[in-house]
Write a protein that holds these residues in place. Structure first.
Motif, PDB file in Angstrom:
ATOM      1  N   GLY A  53      -5.366  53.682  70.230  1.00  0.00           N
ATOM      2  CA  GLY A  53      -6.650  54.120  70.699  1.00  0.00           C
ATOM      3  C   GLY A  53      -6.667  53.870  71.935  1.00  0.00           C
ATOM      4  N   ARG A  54      -8.022  54.019  72.661  1.00  0.00           N
ATOM      5  CA  ARG A  54      -8.510  53.781  73.929  1.00  0.00           C
ATOM      6  C   ARG A  54      -8.202  52.358  74.277  1.00  0.00           C
ATOM      7  NH1 ARG A  54     -11.335  51.714  77.769  1.00  0.00           N
ATOM      8  NH2 ARG A  54     -12.033  50.179  76.603  1.00  0.00           N
ATOM      9  N   GLY A  55      -7.555  51.998  75.358  1.00  0.00           N
ATOM     10  CA  GLY A  55      -7.333  50.671  75.800  1.00  0.00           C
ATOM     11  C   GLY A  55      -6.294  50.218  75.020  1.00  0.00           C
ATOM     12  N   ASP A  56      -5.707  50.906  74.206  1.00  0.00           N
ATOM     13  CA  ASP A  56      -4.385  50.182  73.520  1.00  0.00           C
ATOM     14  C   ASP A  56      -3.060  50.318  73.944  1.00  0.00           C
ATOM     15  OD1 ASP A  56      -5.692  49.072  71.487  1.00  0.00           O
ATOM     16  OD2 ASP A  56      -5.361  51.057  69.934  1.00  0.00           O
ATOM     17  N   HIS A  57      -2.036  49.742  73.723  1.00  0.00           N
ATOM     18  CA  HIS A  57      -0.629  49.860  73.913  1.00  0.00           C
ATOM     19  C   HIS A  57       0.066  49.748  72.753  1.00  0.00           C
ATOM     20  CE1 HIS A  57      -0.673  45.441  74.160  1.00  0.00           C
ATOM     21  NE2 HIS A  57      -2.023  45.579  74.512  1.00  0.00           N
ATOM     22  N   TYR A  58       1.343  50.352  72.674  1.00  0.00           N
ATOM     23  CA  TYR A  58       2.160  50.109  71.360  1.00  0.00           C
ATOM     24  C   TYR A  58       2.294  49.081  70.896  1.00  0.00           C
ATOM     25  CZ  TYR A  58       6.251  50.627  74.239  1.00  0.00           C
ATOM     26  OH  TYR A  58       7.432  50.683  75.217  1.00  0.00           O
ATOM     27  N   GLU A  59       2.426  47.839  71.938  1.00  0.00           N
ATOM     28  CA  GLU A  59       2.870  46.619  71.210  1.00  0.00           C
ATOM     29  C   GLU A  59       1.639  46.005  70.325  1.00  0.00           C
ATOM     30  OE1 GLU A  59       4.553  47.063  75.617  1.00  0.00           O
ATOM     31  OE2 GLU A  59       2.593  47.749  74.618  1.00  0.00           O
ATOM     32  N   LYS A  60       0.568  46.480  70.159  1.00  0.00           N
ATOM     33  CA  LYS A  60      -0.414  46.114  69.357  1.00  0.00           C
ATOM     34  C   LYS A  60      -0.182  46.463  67.841  1.00  0.00           C
ATOM     35  CE  LYS A  60      -4.708  46.309  70.101  1.00  0.00           C
ATOM     36  NZ  LYS A  60      -6.197  46.824  70.542  1.00  0.00           N
ATOM     37  N   TYR A  61       0.658  47.426  67.715  1.00  0.00           N
ATOM     38  CA  TYR A  61       1.160  48.036  66.556  1.00  0.00           C
ATOM     39  C   TYR A  61       2.484  47.889  65.906  1.00  0.00           C
ATOM     40  CZ  TYR A  61      -3.555  49.617  66.902  1.00  0.00           C
ATOM     41  OH  TYR A  61      -4.988  49.473  67.033  1.00  0.00           O
ATOM     42  N   LEU A  62       3.445  46.882  66.437  1.00  0.00           N
ATOM     43  CA  LEU A  62       4.784  46.765  66.036  1.00  0.00           C
ATOM     44  C   LEU A  62       4.760  46.468  64.690  1.00  0.00           C
ATOM     45  CD1 LEU A  62       5.797  44.480  69.279  1.00  0.00           C
ATOM     46  CD2 LEU A  62       6.314  47.047  69.010  1.00  0.00           C
ATOM     47  N   GLU A  63       3.804  45.687  64.134  1.00  0.00           N
ATOM     48  CA  GLU A  63       4.069  45.268  62.812  1.00  0.00           C
ATOM     49  C   GLU A  63       4.078  46.400  61.830  1.00  0.00           C
ATOM     50  OE1 GLU A  63       1.697  42.119  59.787  1.00  0.00           O
ATOM     51  OE2 GLU A  63       0.540  42.861  61.478  1.00  0.00           O
ATOM     52  N   THR A  64       3.153  47.295  62.162  1.00  0.00           N
ATOM     53  CA  THR A  64       3.007  48.669  61.268  1.00  0.00           C
ATOM     54  C   THR A  64       4.103  49.562  61.613  1.00  0.00           C
ATOM     55  OG1 THR A  64       0.577  48.334  60.917  1.00  0.00           O
ATOM     56  CG2 THR A  64       1.623  50.197  60.485  1.00  0.00           C
ATOM     57  N   LEU A  65       4.419  49.775  62.787  1.00  0.00           N
ATOM     58  CA  LEU A  65       5.463  50.587  63.043  1.00  0.00           C
ATOM     59  C   LEU A  65       7.043  50.268  62.473  1.00  0.00           C
ATOM     60  CD1 LEU A  65       4.401  51.089  66.727  1.00  0.00           C
ATOM     61  CD2 LEU A  65       3.974  52.588  64.797  1.00  0.00           C
ATOM     62  N   ASP A  66       7.156  48.804  62.711  1.00  0.00           N
ATOM     63  CA  ASP A  66       8.269  48.355  62.031  1.00  0.00           C
ATOM     64  C   ASP A  66       8.114  48.361  60.521  1.00  0.00           C
ATOM     65  OD1 ASP A  66      10.851  46.876  63.033  1.00  0.00           O
ATOM     66  OD2 ASP A  66      10.202  45.824  61.115  1.00  0.00           O
ATOM     67  N   MET A 130      -9.475  56.542  69.383  1.00  0.00           N
ATOM     68  CA  MET A 130      -9.428  57.641  70.231  1.00  0.00           C
ATOM     69  C   MET A 130      -8.358  58.580  70.162  1.00  0.00           C
ATOM     70  SD  MET A 130      -9.180  57.684  74.338  1.00  0.00           S
ATOM     71  CE  MET A 130      -6.927  57.607  74.329  1.00  0.00           C
ATOM     72  N   GLY A 131      -7.136  57.776  69.610  1.00  0.00           N
ATOM     73  CA  GLY A 131      -6.039  58.575  69.217  1.00  0.00           C
ATOM     74  C   GLY A 131      -6.064  59.495  67.600  1.00  0.00           C
ATOM     75  N   GLY A 132      -7.134  59.031  66.985  1.00  0.00           N
ATOM     76  CA  GLY A 132      -7.603  59.710  65.806  1.00  0.00           C
ATOM     77  C   GLY A 132      -8.262  61.123  66.365  1.00  0.00           C
TER      78      GLY A 132
END
Length: 321
Positions: A53-66, A130-132
């Motif tokens: 999303g806006r202001g995000d970076h992929y590090e925030k979602y490591l748990e779900t991605l992994d 925002m990505g959505g």
């Protein structure tokens, strides 16, 4: 209920993931991160592209991605240009800015075409906030054709303080006309008139997952982004309004799962519910006060329900080929 197949340190890049970069058509360098499915890339369940999303970076979602890599999916996530560690538009690195949302649309189109050709199907796009919005618009414009689209609290409209969206748009245009286009539209946190001390409650009820983001700010200071510019606000509303025309969503054939909460303080859940009804192949998972904006970073009770719904939806609409 969905449970992690393995425990991940959410504040470190796992050894199973690879960070790299790609160049947009105009040469802008953008970060990405990739996991091969744990069963091996050639035996992958399929491939997932996650858009934050806006202001995000992929590090925030490591748990779900992994989590999905452990389940056998090849997983990719990418920053947006101007966010994360993918550069900035303005001299002030903490102001979120974009020339036009069509630039991000072009980036998705270009990246997706290469990613889809390189990665085994089925192909699924998961996007937040925002990505959505950007994923929905890109799909509605026929620029991407994933087997399934999953949107977490998509920014199909922003909160308007009870005013018509057109009034908010006119005010944003006025601020840009006054020469404040590159100035922040609010001071701190995630929305106007909201103290930084309230930011956690706006995003998630899980204090540890919220603290993960702060830990990444300390570890990688360059990923931190603050308020959006007035120009961003004006362009965001223009992009939102571009989806209002008859047929824009009604003709989209991609199976779409929308997840939202009526307690969201950042995006309009009323608009999400209305737009879900416009989509010919869609369903919605709706939460109440138990969930805040970042559904995939919420307490386990909420997050697990999201993962269960996502898994079932992908099994139905993106079965292994």
């Amino acid at each position: 209920m969905a449970k992690a197949l393995e425990i991940i340190d959410r504040r470190s890049i796992p050894s199973t993931a690879t960070e790299s970069s790609w160049k947009a058509e105009d040469g802008w360098e953008i970060r990405r991160i990739d996991w091969a499915g744990r069963g091996g890339a050639k035996q992958a369940r399929g491939s997932i592209l996650f858009l934050p999303g806006r202001g995000d970076h992929y590090e925030k979602y490591l748990e779900t991605l992994d989590y999905y890599a452990a389940a056998g999916w090849n997983v990719t996530s990418t920053d947006w240009r101007g966010q994360g560690l993918s550069g900035r538009y303005l001299d002030d690195p903490h102001v979120g800015h974009i020339d036009d949302f069509s630039t991000w649309i072009a980036d998705i189109r270009y990246f997706y075409s290469k990613w889809e050709a390189e990665q085994p199907g089925p192909h699924v796009v998961i996007a937040h906030s925002m990505g959505g919005h950007l994923a929905m618009r890109t799909a509605a414009e026929g620029a991407i054709h994933p087997d399934a689209l999953i949107l977490s609290a998509p920014m199909l409209c922003i909160h308007t303080a009870g005013l018509p969206l057109s009034v908010n748009h006119a005010f944003a245009r006025f601020m840009v006309w006054l020469g404040r286009g590159e100035r922040p539209a609010w001071k701190v946190s995630e929305k106007p008139l909201s103290a930084m001390s309230l930011r956690a409650k706006i995003l998630t009820h899980d204090p540890d997952r919220y603290a993960d983001e702060l830990a990444w700010w300390e570890k990688r200071p360059g990923v931190k982004l603050g308020p959006a510019s007035w120009h961003w606000i004006e362009r965001a509303i223009a992009s939102i309004r571009s989806l209002e025309g008859a047929g824009k969503l009604e003709n989209m054939k991609i199976p779409t799962l929308l997840m939202a909460t009526t307690a969201d303080q950042l995006v309009s859940t009323r608009r999400i519910i209305a737009d879900e009804k416009r989509l010919p192949h869609s369903e919605i998972l709706l939460f109440g006060k138990e969930a805040a904006h970042e559904l995939l970073r919420e307490v386990d009770e909420v997050r697990d329900k999201c993962l269960d719904a996502m898994n079932r939806f992908m099994d139905e609409h993106a079965p292994k080929k």
